[in-house]
Write an enzyme that holds these catalytic residues in place. Sequence first.
Site, mmCIF file in Angstrom:
data_model
loop_
_atom_site.group_PDB
_atom_site.id
_atom_site.type_symbol
_atom_site.label_atom_id
_atom_site.label_comp_id
_atom_site.label_asym_id
_atom_site.label_seq_id
_atom_site.Cartn_x
_atom_site.Cartn_y
_atom_site.Cartn_z
ATOM 1 N N LYS A 6 -10.141 7.574 8.173
ATOM 2 C CA LYS A 6 -8.863 6.940 8.499
ATOM 3 C C LYS A 6 -8.348 6.139 7.304
ATOM 4 O O LYS A 6 -9.077 5.903 6.337
ATOM 5 C CB LYS A 6 -9.016 6.043 9.722
ATOM 6 C CG LYS A 6 -10.006 4.914 9.553
ATOM 7 C CD LYS A 6 -10.145 4.105 10.837
ATOM 8 C CE LYS A 6 -11.131 2.964 10.647
ATOM 9 N NZ LYS A 6 -11.219 2.107 11.847
ATOM 10 N N TYR A 9 2.109 -19.060 -13.324
ATOM 11 C CA TYR A 9 2.989 -19.878 -12.491
ATOM 12 C C TYR A 9 2.361 -21.219 -12.128
ATOM 13 O O TYR A 9 1.159 -21.331 -11.896
ATOM 14 C CB TYR A 9 3.329 -19.140 -11.190
ATOM 15 C CG TYR A 9 4.385 -18.073 -11.330
ATOM 16 C CD1 TYR A 9 5.657 -18.375 -11.796
ATOM 17 C CD2 TYR A 9 4.107 -16.759 -10.958
ATOM 18 C CE1 TYR A 9 6.629 -17.401 -11.911
ATOM 19 C CE2 TYR A 9 5.072 -15.766 -11.058
ATOM 20 C CZ TYR A 9 6.336 -16.097 -11.539
ATOM 21 O OH TYR A 9 7.295 -15.117 -11.641
#
EC number: 5.1.1.1
Length: 391
Positions: free
Chosen positions: A52, A271
């Site tokens: 899956k 940042y």
Amino acid sequence: MTDDFDDSFSETETDAFDTAPLRVTVDLVALADNWRAMSKRSGKARASAVVKADAYGMGIEDCGATLYHAGARDFFVATVAEGETLRPHAPEARIFVLSGIWPGQERQVFNNDLVPVIASEEQLSFWMGTLAERGDHPFALHVDTGFNRLGLPLHDALFLADDTTRPASFDPVLVLSHLACADTPSSPMNKAQLQSFRQVSAAFEGIESSLSASAGIFLGPDYHFDLTRPGIALYGGEAVSEMANPMRPVAKAEARIIQIRDAGEGQTVSYGGTFILKRASRLAIASVGYADGYHRSLSGSGIPLREMGYGGAYGFINGYEVPVAGRVTMDLTIFDVTDVPPNAIRAGDYIELFGPNVPVDEVARAAGTIGYEMLTGLGLRYERQYLIEDE
């Protein structure tokens, strides 16, 4: 306008993998070996293969074909669409669809010979009606034994097993359940669910039963029943938290270095300006970020993870661990490569994000998550290459 530009480069084209900003190498030999290892651990039980989520991010077509050729004849997918994709690559296999079936999916299920896993009274009612109209077709029955996710409640399933008025078409080929705490072998919930599932297996005597995914297989023969469902272990991930991972790594994720720059002691990185360099440093800016599944929570502390035990990830290049410096951003991550000799690294090289030298579960722990999420979170910008023989 002419096509001279395209012609001028036609003879010098390079493989997209060699120039990709991001790339994943999938070792199909290791994948097959891992399935054989889990098949052996399953003892008398038959081992399936869980593919899956695009085979946990590795590619359902190539991985499905590899596992089929390795000997897997039972597969588990999450959706009907995944089953349809897998079918050409596992032509004689049983393909179980864990989400079951919904109205409108009948044609896909029947045309691709998929086995829906019925998980609720509503799905069971719809499926019985479908079989009454279209004729027999195999299906599985999911029973909840304490997970409180998918599955018929235990008492409803036991009642159904003894119900003499049930439709003649009620004839599942498999009953299954799922363990909630198998990754923690000491959890008392494992034995509680085992006892409940033994009731289910006995009630549906003569029908194959399945309880264990990867972690459950490691719990031992009592948990194996007729069919096991290895998933994360096939792809090299850590299935059990209290033991060393015995599986071969399958995926190596890498990011290309766009630029290498010098920065001085006391300067800030990325940042927020919260990361302050404690020495003159060389920084490699690599083309990976949280948009690519490299989580913002991997943002750097400046010290390699295995030295500090928490916080911040590291990459690997040419024999050196290189810690993440500053915040991971959307498309870019900065690595401190100060300790890598200048002649051993240059722009255009690739930093290993996880793989043989950086265990995926170690990176996951730094991110506050699990290896499953790191693998399935690989974004569309990764170019994939498949290894089909040992090098």
